[in-house]
Scaffold this motif. Structure first.
Motif, PDB file in Angstrom:
ATOM      1  N   HIS A  25       1.043 -31.535 -29.770  1.00 51.28           N
ATOM      2  CA  HIS A  25       0.198 -30.597 -29.033  1.00 51.28           C
ATOM      3  C   HIS A  25      -1.206 -31.127 -28.769  1.00 51.28           C
ATOM      4  CE1 HIS A  25       3.289 -27.490 -29.995  1.00 51.28           C
ATOM      5  NE2 HIS A  25       3.048 -27.266 -28.737  1.00 51.28           N
ATOM      6  N   ASP A  42      -0.410 -32.116 -25.266  1.00 47.63           N
ATOM      7  CA  ASP A  42       0.017 -31.015 -24.418  1.00 47.63           C
ATOM      8  C   ASP A  42       0.560 -31.533 -23.095  1.00 47.63           C
ATOM      9  OD1 ASP A  42       0.287 -28.315 -23.282  1.00 47.63           O
ATOM     10  OD2 ASP A  42      -0.884 -27.793 -25.041  1.00 47.63           O
ATOM     11  N   THR A  99      -8.349 -32.847 -26.949  1.00 46.28           N
ATOM     12  CA  THR A  99      -7.206 -32.021 -27.303  1.00 46.28           C
ATOM     13  C   THR A  99      -6.622 -31.309 -26.102  1.00 46.28           C
ATOM     14  OG1 THR A  99      -8.666 -30.185 -27.676  1.00 46.28           O
ATOM     15  CG2 THR A  99      -8.223 -31.590 -29.554  1.00 46.28           C
ATOM     16  N   GLY A 100      -5.355 -30.986 -26.191  1.00 46.56           N
ATOM     17  CA  GLY A 100      -4.703 -30.160 -25.180  1.00 46.56           C
ATOM     18  C   GLY A 100      -4.978 -28.693 -25.441  1.00 46.56           C
ATOM     19  N   PRO A 101      -4.758 -27.839 -24.446  1.00 45.20           N
ATOM     20  CA  PRO A 101      -5.141 -26.437 -24.595  1.00 45.20           C
ATOM     21  C   PRO A 101      -4.409 -25.717 -25.722  1.00 45.20           C
ATOM     22  CG  PRO A 101      -3.960 -26.814 -22.515  1.00 45.20           C
ATOM     23  CD  PRO A 101      -4.279 -28.149 -23.091  1.00 45.20           C
ATOM     24  N   ASN A 117      -5.568 -26.178 -29.294  1.00 42.76           N
ATOM     25  CA  ASN A 117      -6.724 -25.390 -29.714  1.00 42.76           C
ATOM     26  C   ASN A 117      -6.353 -24.008 -30.218  1.00 42.76           C
ATOM     27  OD1 ASN A 117      -9.497 -26.651 -29.268  1.00 42.76           O
ATOM     28  ND2 ASN A 117      -8.264 -27.373 -27.551  1.00 42.76           N
ATOM     29  N   ILE A 153     -15.149 -31.843 -25.797  1.00 43.77           N
ATOM     30  CA  ILE A 153     -14.755 -31.205 -24.541  1.00 43.77           C
ATOM     31  C   ILE A 153     -15.877 -30.352 -23.971  1.00 43.77           C
ATOM     32  CG2 ILE A 153     -13.034 -29.737 -23.440  1.00 43.77           C
ATOM     33  CD1 ILE A 153     -11.144 -30.427 -25.720  1.00 43.77           C
TER      34      ILE A 153
END
Lengths: 433, 413
Positions: A51, A54, A79-81, A84, A379
């Motif tokens: 993940h 993602d 990071t991917g959504p 989080n 981000i």
């Protein structure tokens, strides 16, 4: 000792080792992060959690950097959504449990922790010689939550599932669909989320039990069993009345079987969404008063004296005809207009909302701060979905973020396990951490 | 070891939204007193009924959601009823309620007032929209929540003109109840240290809204709305369905995962045995990278699997697939699970005695297999007012005469 950056909360001092991955496992520990628990998420070296990626870069949010990373295979720090959401508020380390020293470090962590959580397939911890008996020897007050589609015990204990297949095995998929058609199931992994929350319940129950008794708690959580526990009345109807769900009228679409009330359905409205799908409103009249109010709004008082619709019993028998009449009324109208006018006279009516509707237009969700903006060092600022419960005295912290890769190496191995900087460097070189 | 909630007393105002909360707490050792109207909780009239005969004591839906509880039938719209409820709440650990915000404040039973008399009280409000906000007056039911919260929007068939679908079994109430159970347990954990209760506000709409997996984050991050699709997650574009029809007409959920070499070889052998391997027999398919690329961009693997599934019964798809390490499962009707040894060996079916029908009925045990939590139904759901007298007498110290007055005036039953 509390991990760095953890919010103050009543779970400060509660430490959880988190080997969870995919979607169903991560939820359990994640639900304790807003209350200050120290959750150490462990990833194998060189195998970042799925993940984190993602599957593709986020548009507009460090998209360029993410592309470089995906192409070069360099260590991820963004990071991917969904990462989080699933790993929000956790700490992150990498640990090679296949190396004897890595296993020793894990043992040390277990001794210093309150819970261990994993959703590997059935036999992984046993293959590490971490049977429940051995875990108890390391830590007699440990809560151990294992999550697997069919659980650990039993002939299917090593079987693998993911959300949709666990739903399929339980009966949950079968109970969703139009009569006479293939199942519609759930358009997302319901048992990864609702099932993840149930795993979270097992975890907090285990922690409470361990706190009250001072003894360890083993929770063998089978997602298919939990899904069956969400379908209890179907089993009782079969056992007591001999009535199964293998019937031409089942599943009933959006009609209501128990209790049998009509109208109770989705109705097409004016307009289409950005994907070209029709817009719909859900309407139900559960009482005679609601049905009268609906007829009044539709300007169809004659339905109230029509023997096909005069009583709920009659309406249930004739609901397909009634659905046609209501559809004719809703078809030229906007879905939120139907919702507003019917709710104003006490009739159950709401738009079938998609993500855009909820995020951008739903006044209630906005009022309840369900989409807070959080800060992330790589981000910047972005929105996430909140952890929804509101506790008056010890509220959840909904402004946490997910960890960068190996972000907490120094804290966990240095501060917590007492390793020197030199040792950490050596262990890293050997691929142990 | 005692059950996890042993020693706690829970007062529950009966409601279809929250009854699962009390059930799980009762199954986990709490003493749960359900306060219901003298005419019976609405939940008693949901159906199905034993032999389809409408009877508040023979509603199977009520049986499931109310195991182990005690029933106190009390009219709390009247002063004596309110007074008795307040006295019960003065010593209770947890109060589970789902009334419209403001309702209980009118009779002095809001959290602020009750917590003065009982500072350790955990006051758990599970409502459609929470305690505040512009839509708190909306009227809802379970399907309405699935529509408004996003479940329906993601669920249905790969046809833009066909209705979205909500799953059956009151899953909106169920998921919010699970969230409330988690919150209550967290509050009890916290109370172990502080000695204090608090007010818990869980909104069913909030819970549904955050329970659609990637739908929201895809909108937030990529501005991409989802398409509903048959046997597959909703997504920005249509994808190959995971739902495939087997030889016996039943369906299975079958994915095309990143096959490891071992699983791939076994699956190809299986396809050869059935004569459906086609191009997948060719040597280039043994290369993992080639395969991964094809799975990502082509349909040959999915087409091959579809051919394979069409030659086997759905149950065989499950058993042989799992034997190869593939996460394939047949789509079962709920009651089909009763036949499998797996669940029997796990002790998943628990007999609950039902004198009404003169026999025990096997119930699903609950969420977890855990000796230490020991969550399982111990006793059937109460009959309407079954425990009214004993609670009024033993817990509230009322005399027989006083109870007589309450029942003849219709305050209690």
């Amino acid at each position: 000792m509390t991990g760095p950056g953890l919010p103050p909360g009543f779970l400060n001092g509660v430490r959880i080792i988190d080997f969870s991955w995919y979607a169903v496992g991560p939820w359990g520990p994640r639900m304790l992060a807003p209350y200050g628990a120290e959750i150490i998420h462990i990833e194998p070296p060189h195998q970042p959690d799925d993940h984190r990626f993602d599957f593709r870069p986020a548009r507009g949010i460090n998209a360029k950097d993410q592309k470089v990373w995906a192409e070069e295979g360099s260590p991820p720090f963004y990071t991917g959504p969904y990462w989080n959401q699933l790993h929000n508020g956790k700490l992150a380390i990498c640990l090679n449990t296949r190396h004897p020293e890595g296993m020793r470090l894990l043992h040390e962590l277990i001794k210093k922790s309150d819970a261990l959580v994993e959703n590997f397939s059935g036999n992984v911890l046993d293959s590490w010689d971490l049977t429940w008996e051995n875990l108890l020897k390391l830590n007699p007050a440990l809560t151990y939550l294992s999550t697997a589609g069919f659980g650990h015990k039993g002939p299917w204990g090593g079987f693998r599932t993911f959300g949709p297949s666990a739903q399929a095995g339980s009966g949950l998929t079968y109970t969703s669909g139009l009569p006479g058609r293939e199942p519609a199931g759930w358009g997302y992994s319901h048992m990864d989320i609702a099932g993840g929350w149930i795993g979270g319940l097992g975890l907090i129950m285990g922690l409470l039990q361990a706190k009250r008794t001072g003894k360890g708690v083993r929770v063998d959580y089978a997602v298919t069993e939990a899904a069956m526990a969400l379908l209890g009345p179907y089993f009782l109807d079969f056992q007591v009345n001999g009535r199964g769900t293998d019937r031409p009228d089942f599943p009933p679409g959006n009609h209501s079987e128990w209790p049998g009330v009509a109208p109770h359905n989705t109705y097409r409205c004016a307009g289409i969404d950005r994907q070209g799908q029709d817009w719909w409103v859900f309407i139900a009249a559960e009482t005679q008063e609601q049905f009268e109010a609906l007829c009044d709004v539709m300007n169809k008082p004659e339905l109230l004296t029509d023997p096909r619709f005069a009583t709920n019993e009659a309406r249930v028998k004739n609901q397909d005809v009634l659905d046609e009449i209501i559809s004719t009324w809703t078809a030229p109208r906007r879905r939120y207009e139907v919702q507003d006018v019917l709710q104003s006279v006490g009739v159950i009516a709401v738009a079938v909302q998609g993500a855009e509707d909820r995020v951008d237009y739903d006044p209630q969700l906005r009022h309840r701060e369900i989409y807070p903006v959080i800060q992330h060092p790589e981000i910047g600022e972005f929105e996430i979905e909140a952890f929804p419960p509101k506790m008056s005295r010890t509220p959840a912290n909904n402004h946490l973020r997910s960890p960068l890769i190996r972000e907490h190496t120094d804290y966990v191995f240095g501060e917590l396990l007492g390793m020197s900087e030199k040792e950490i460097g050596e262990y890293r070189e050997q691929g142990i951490i | 070891m005692p059950k996890v909630f042993e020693g706690y007393t829970v007062i529950e105002l009966a409601d279809r939204r929250n009854q699962f909360v009390g059930k799980v707490m009762a199954d986990s050792g709490a003493r749960v007193i359900q306060i219901e109207p003298v005419t019976g909780s609405d939940a008693r009239f949901t159906g199905p009924f034993v032999n389809d005969q409408r009877d508040p004591d023979r509603c199977l839906d009520y049986w499931w959601f109310n195991t182990g509880k005690e029933s106190l039938a009390l009219d709390i719209t009247r002063l004596p009823g309110q007074d008795l409820l307040r006295r019960l709440l003065a010593t209770a650990d947890v109060f589970v309620e789902s009334t419209k915000p403001g309702t209980l404040a009118a009779s002095g039973m809001d959290f602020a007032t009750l917590s003065k008399a009982n500072p350790k009280l955990v006051y758990a409000s599970l409502t459609d929209f929470g305690q505040d906000g512009p839509l708190v007056d909306y009227v809802m039911n379970d399907a309405a929540h699935l529509a408004f919260g996003g479940q329906m929007g993601s669920t249905g068939y790969s046809e833009p003109k066909t209705t979205p679908i909500g799953g059956q079994g009151r899953q909106a109430f169920n998921m919010a109840s699970v969230m409330m159970l988690h919150t209550i347990t967290a509050a009890l954990f916290e109370r172990e240290m502080s000695g204090l209760g608090q007010h818990l506000d869980v909104s069913i709409h909030d819970c549904c809204a955050v329970c659609t997996e990637r739908a929201v984050s895809y909108w937030m991050w990529y501005d991409e709305p989802f398409l509903r699709q048959t046997g597959q997650h909703a997504a920005p574009t249509y994808r190959t369905s995971n739902q495939m029809q087997a030889a016996d007409g039943r369906y299975a959920i079958v994915t095309t995962p990143r096959f490891n070499q071992n699983s791939w070889v076994k699956m190809i052998d299986w396809m050869k045995e059935k004569g459906v391997a086609g191009e997948l027999e060719e040597p280039q398919w043994m290369d993992e990278f080639y395969r991964a690329e094809q799975v990502r961009h082509g349909t040959a693997v999915a087409d091959g699997i579809k051919r394979l599934i069409a030659t086997e019964t759905a149950e065989q798809v499950f058993l042989r697939g799992q034997g190869m390490g593939l996460p394939w499962v047949d789509i079962r009707r709920p009651e089909e699970n009763l036949q499998y040894d797996h669940y029997k060996e796990r002790g998943f079916w628990v007999d609950v005695q039902h004198d009404e029908i003169g026999k025990p009925v096997p119930y699903p045990k609950g969420f977890f297999l855990s000796d230490e939590l020991n969550m399982r139904p111990e006793r059937r759901a109460p009959h309407l007012g079954e425990h009214t007298r004993s609670i009024l007498q033993r817990d509230l110290g009322l005399s027989t005469d006083q109870i007589e007055i309450l029942t003849t005036t219709g305050v209690a039953r």
